[in-house]
Design a protein around this motif. Structure first.
Motif, short mmCIF file in Angstrom:
data_model
loop_
_atom_site.label_atom_id
_atom_site.label_comp_id
_atom_site.label_asym_id
_atom_site.label_seq_id
_atom_site.Cartn_x
_atom_site.Cartn_y
_atom_site.Cartn_z
N TRP A 1 0.83 -1.20 0.00
CA TRP A 1 0.00 0.00 0.00
C TRP A 1 0.87 1.25 0.00
O TRP A 1 1.92 1.29 0.61
CB TRP A 1 -0.93 0.01 1.21
CG TRP A 1 -1.84 -1.18 1.23
CD1 TRP A 1 -1.73 -2.29 2.01
CD2 TRP A 1 -2.97 -1.39 0.39
NE1 TRP A 1 -2.72 -3.19 1.71
CE2 TRP A 1 -3.52 -2.66 0.73
CE3 TRP A 1 -3.60 -0.64 -0.61
CZ2 TRP A 1 -4.63 -3.18 0.10
CZ3 TRP A 1 -4.72 -1.16 -1.23
CH2 TRP A 1 -5.23 -2.41 -0.88
N GLY A 2 0.36 2.30 -0.70
CA GLY A 2 1.12 3.52 -0.84
C GLY A 2 0.34 4.77 -0.54
O GLY A 2 -0.38 4.85 0.46
N ASP A 3 0.42 5.78 -1.44
CA ASP A 3 -0.16 7.09 -1.21
C ASP A 3 -1.68 7.07 -1.24
O ASP A 3 -2.32 6.11 -1.66
CB ASP A 3 0.35 8.08 -2.28
CG ASP A 3 1.85 8.31 -2.16
OD1 ASP A 3 2.39 8.04 -1.07
OD2 ASP A 3 2.46 8.76 -3.14
N ILE A 4 -2.24 8.22 -0.85
CA ILE A 4 -3.68 8.36 -0.84
C ILE A 4 -4.23 8.50 -2.26
O ILE A 4 -3.59 9.08 -3.13
CB ILE A 4 -4.10 9.60 0.01
CG1 ILE A 4 -5.62 9.63 0.20
CG2 ILE A 4 -3.60 10.89 -0.63
CD1 ILE A 4 -6.07 10.68 1.20
N ASP A 5 -5.38 7.91 -2.50
CA ASP A 5 -6.13 8.13 -3.72
C ASP A 5 -6.96 9.39 -3.52
O ASP A 5 -7.84 9.44 -2.66
CB ASP A 5 -7.05 6.92 -3.98
CG ASP A 5 -7.81 7.03 -5.30
OD1 ASP A 5 -8.37 8.12 -5.57
OD2 ASP A 5 -7.88 6.03 -6.03
N ALA B 1 -8.89 6.54 -0.14
CA ALA B 1 -8.32 5.30 0.36
C ALA B 1 -6.84 5.21 -0.01
O ALA B 1 -6.33 6.00 -0.81
CB ALA B 1 -9.07 4.11 -0.21
N GLN B 2 -6.16 4.22 0.58
CA GLN B 2 -4.78 3.97 0.18
C GLN B 2 -4.75 3.40 -1.23
O GLN B 2 -5.63 2.62 -1.63
CB GLN B 2 -4.12 2.96 1.12
CG GLN B 2 -3.61 3.55 2.42
CD GLN B 2 -2.88 2.49 3.23
OE1 GLN B 2 -3.48 1.52 3.65
NE2 GLN B 2 -1.60 2.68 3.46
N SER B 3 -3.72 3.77 -1.98
CA SER B 3 -3.53 3.21 -3.32
C SER B 3 -2.67 1.96 -3.21
O SER B 3 -1.70 1.92 -2.47
CB SER B 3 -2.84 4.23 -4.23
OG SER B 3 -3.62 5.39 -4.38
N LYS B 4 -3.06 0.95 -3.99
CA LYS B 4 -2.27 -0.27 -4.00
C LYS B 4 -1.03 -0.07 -4.87
O LYS B 4 -1.09 0.54 -5.93
CB LYS B 4 -3.09 -1.44 -4.53
CG LYS B 4 -2.39 -2.79 -4.36
CD LYS B 4 -3.33 -3.94 -4.62
CE LYS B 4 -2.67 -5.28 -4.32
NZ LYS B 4 -3.57 -6.43 -4.51
N ASN C 1 -6.52 10.72 -10.12
CA ASN C 1 -6.01 9.58 -9.38
C ASN C 1 -5.36 8.60 -10.35
O ASN C 1 -5.36 8.82 -11.58
CB ASN C 1 -7.10 8.91 -8.53
CG ASN C 1 -8.18 8.24 -9.37
OD1 ASN C 1 -8.11 8.21 -10.61
ND2 ASN C 1 -9.18 7.70 -8.71
#
Length: 792
Positions: free
Chosen positions: A419-423, A428-431, A599
């Motif tokens: 998991w990475g930065d915010i969408d 939500a978290q970005s995969k 996004n």
């Protein structure tokens, strides 16, 4: 403010300086002025603490997982550098009082960090401070510091709390178990710790030495300990013009040190050895140790690489020295073949110390051409990673070796976070899909092995490591290809290419071509060994693999240049995507501004590219046996550059150097120089937050790449050295050193001539389509004609 013009005389274009202090923008100087020797990297935080600081010490290869749901990372080791200073009992900070004559500077020539200023306390007492430190290139376990304080106006009480602070974390994640703290012989401080999951033991030692008005003194110290922390407190009284000097020498050792493994040493023996070593360093003192360190930098770095540029802009020379400095600071020590180079080297917590394809494509070329021994070590690191690569292939249902997108300790396998930065749309978290489907790295590593073999001629490495890496990655690609029955061809679906703004695409041109190269390379090597050393080939138990590689490579779909405009589709859908006006993002003040408006899913559907992708094919494959492929011709390269560059945001630091080289190849000299400067400014530019998470190791390698491969025109082509220079108009002359198949060369280039000098060997090279041969001598060529040859 960062300033590059403070160096004068012998230090002109050697000094990276900060001439104003701000507690709000500490990250820039902390990162770009980091100190390192490949064994460890020390971020250059100030001695006195500030809220926004990032105080990091990383020991290469000591990876640990802090929690079960986290990935392994380089742990932030115990800190030696913080000094809690009090003046007349009040905490010293540049946020109070008045500061004048402030300068913090990294001397690239000596690899020493210094900081000095005149400070007037809130009580109007004036003090002159100077702080110095270095991480030794001569003694890889040593960190040396010096503090000099002079009272300029009043009587003043000054005190230091100094020791070892093991309370450090990685953004809050604690990696160490509570260890043992002790003070030996009233002076030597020692802290022992062990990582919580990987069981790497570390021992930290420090000792202080004082001089008062030039005379040694041994003050009585208060001793104290807390959880994971041990220190000593010293207090002095200065009258006007009194000078106090404190030296602090510190060492770091780990259970992964070479000496531990070679001598089957237990940890208690290592602790004792480290103390005895520190005592020897203390006998020498800062100044002697510094001279040894400076000599190591001169002998191992500046004398060997000898890179000189005469430019209209002095910054260019400094930037190239900055590149060489950091490439040296990230180079693992000799014999440490389990150590790689992280995307931020060891200058910050960014990317957790993991090694990416940055190493093979953007960093390793410098070492291959300049320090083949170091290059071999880094490729051997990848060889040790075969076990993890085989495991990843098996887990994904493939054969052979599927290299991790992010690699830490070689046997760890895939270490990319999920998991990475915010969408910005969903919140939500970005995969992070790279660890799952960004697979070109296996072919990138194969290319690096091939490049190393071609440039160095090192058959021993190929027999010990290289052939196996090539064959195992080819097995992966052979099992990865997907048969399209309707079109009667193999394809590669659901990947991410170098352009990470395009996820889950099919037939990414870079991935397909590089897989094809990997398969053909394995085929060629197998055929060579079959003819030259069939008994050795049998040890790989290839069976029918060679036939399989040949059959599948011939039927692998390679996106063709369109007949209408010669554009190679980046993937199956890219050319059908809608276009938008990208001017806002092409002119952005900082990278990834597009994520403020879109996004990942939306960017995936726009005709925009993060970094060099299709264009990277030309840069790499035209140096290989595929150079005559009509799909990679100069005309095709020209059209694809014109098409993709306006669509590329350079939102990765890896991108600019590749575009600079290609632009220079195509005769767009002004554009190439502009891209070179932008690559230099990724870390050295005026923006004060670009390097907060650490320097950009690939971009630093790219500075050297765009100068040597671009302006210098150096390439390899099937075991042949090619030199076709094209200097920008801003440069009058450049000189640099490379190695070619065991022979050391110096190249001197002007707009009118090329001079090549060979030392202790012979070299054959091509320039402007003509072949030249020299042995232990020099040749100067002007406008395609030979001027003179001198033999040594």
């Amino acid at each position: 403010m960062i300033n590059y013009s403070v160096g004068t005389g012998d230090l002109k274009n050697w000094i990276v300086a900060e001439t104003d202090f701000s507690a709000d923008v500490l990250g820039k100087s902390e990162a770009i002025m980091m100190l390192g020797n490949g064994y460890m990297g020390l971020r250059s935080a100030t001695e006195e603490p500030y809220i926004q600081e990032k105080r990091n010490l990383f020991i290469n290869g000591t990876f640990n997982k802090s929690q079960e749901n986290e990935v392994t990372e380089l742990p932030n080791a115990a800190d030696f550098t913080q000094l809690d200073i009090r003046v007349d009992g009040e905490r010293f900070s540049l946020e109070f009082g008045e500061t004048n004559e402030y300068i913090k500077q990294l001397n690239l020539k000596t690899a020493e960090l210094t900081r000095s200023f005149v400070w007037e306390s809130p009580k109007k007492k004036k003090l002159q401070f100077k702080f110095s430190r270095f991480v030794s290139l001569n003694n890889m376990h040593l960190i040396a510091m010096k503090v000099e304080v002079e009272s300029l106006s009043h009587s003043v009480a000054i005190s230091f709390d100094s020791g070892i602070n093991g309370q450090m974390t990685n953004s809050g994640a604690q990696h160490f178990l509570e260890g043992e703290r002790r003070i030996l012989d009233e002076r030597f401080i020692q802290l022992s710790q062990k990582t919580s999951e990987s069981d790497v033991e570390m021992v930290f030692n420090t000792v202080h030495h004082f001089r008062f008005n030039g005379e040694p003194t041994l003050p009585v110290a208060d001793k104290d300990m807390q959880r994971r922390k041990v220190w000593m407190a010293y207090e002095f009284y200065l009258e006007p013009n009194d000078k106090l000097e404190m030296e602090k020498l510190s060492t770091v050792h780990t259970s992964r040190d070479q000496v531990v493994e070679q001598n089957s040493m237990d940890f208690e023996q290592l602790r004792q050895l480290s103390i005895e070593e520190l005592k020897q360093y203390e006998e020498k003192g800062y100044d002697v140790l510094f001279k040894e360190h400076v000599k190591a930098w001169h002998d191992q770095v500046w004398k060997n690489y000898n890179f000189k540029v005469e430019s209209d802009h002095a910054f260019d020379q400094l930037a190239l020295r900055f590149s060489l400095y950091h490439l040296t600071a990230m180079q693992p020590p000799s014999g440490y073949e389990h150590l790689g180079v992280g995307a931020k080297a060891m200058s910050g917590e960014g990317y957790k110390g993991h090694t990416f394809w940055d190493l093979e494509i953007f960093i390793l070329p410098f070492f291959i051409y300049s320090n083949p021994t170091a290059a071999k070590s880094l490729l051997t690191y990848r060889y040790h990673g075969l076990a993890g690569a085989r495991k990843k292939a098996e887990e994904n249902g493939y054969a052979g070796a599927m290299y991790p997108w992010e690699m830490a300790w070689p046997e760890d396998g895939e270490t990319t976070p999920i998991w990475g930065d915010i969408d910005i749309v969903t919140g939500a978290q970005s995969k992070i899909w790279s660890g799952f489907i960004e697979q070109h790295i296996s072919a990138d590593i194969a290319f690096a092995v091939y490049q190393y073999e071609q440039v160095t001629g090192d058959k021993e490495f190929m027999e010990r490591c290289g052939y196996e890496m090539i064959f195992e990655t080819a097995k992966f690609w052979s099992s990865r290809l997907e048969w399209n029955e309707e079109r009667e061809r193999y394809e590669i679906h659901n990947v991410i290419g170098p352009d990470e703004y395009k996820e889950h695409v099919s037939n990414n041109a870079f991935t397909n071509y590089m897989a094809y190269f990997n398969l053909k390379l394995a085929e060629r090597y197998a055929e060579q060994l079959s003819a030259q050393n069939p008994q050795f080939l049998e040890t790989f138990d290839l069976g029918d693999a060679n036939l399989d590689w040949k059959t599948k490579a011939e039927k692998l779909y390679l996106p063709e240049p369109r007949t209408t405009d010669l554009i190679i589709p980046q993937d199956d859908t890219y050319l059908q995507l809608p276009e938008i006006d990208l001017a806002k993002y092409k002119n952005q003040s900082k990278v990834r501004m597009i994520y403020r408006d879109y996004n990942s899913e939306q960017i995936n559907g726009i005709q925009v590219t993060k970094q060099a992708d299709t264009l990277l094919l030309f840069y790499l494959l035209e140096q290989t046996f595929l150079q005559q492929d009509s799909r990679l011709s100069s005309a095709v390269k020209q059209e694809n550059y014109q098409f993709y560059e306006p669509r590329t945001l350079h939102d990765s630091s890896l991108s600019l150097a590749v575009h600079a080289v290609i632009a220079n190849d195509l005769g767009e000299s002004d554009t190439a120089y502009s891209l070179f400067r932008k690559a230099c400014e990724i870390d050295l530019g005026e923006q004060m937050n670009t390097s907060d998470d650490g320097i950009h190791a690939a971009a630093i390698g790219g500075i050297w790449t765009s100068a040597v491969f671009g302006f210098g025109g150096v390439r390899f082509s099937e075991s042949t050295l090619q030199i076709n220079p094209r200097l920008p108009k801003q440069w009058r002359r450049m000189q640099f050193a490379i190695c070619w198949q065991g022979t050391a060369l110096t190249l001197e280039i002007t707009h009118q001539s090329l001079k090549v000098t060979a030392y202790d060997g012979a070299v054959t090279f091509e320039t402007d389509g003509k072949t030249y041969h020299i042995q232990n001598g020099e040749i100067e060529i002007q406008i395609g004609r030979e001027i003179e040859i001198n033999s040594h």
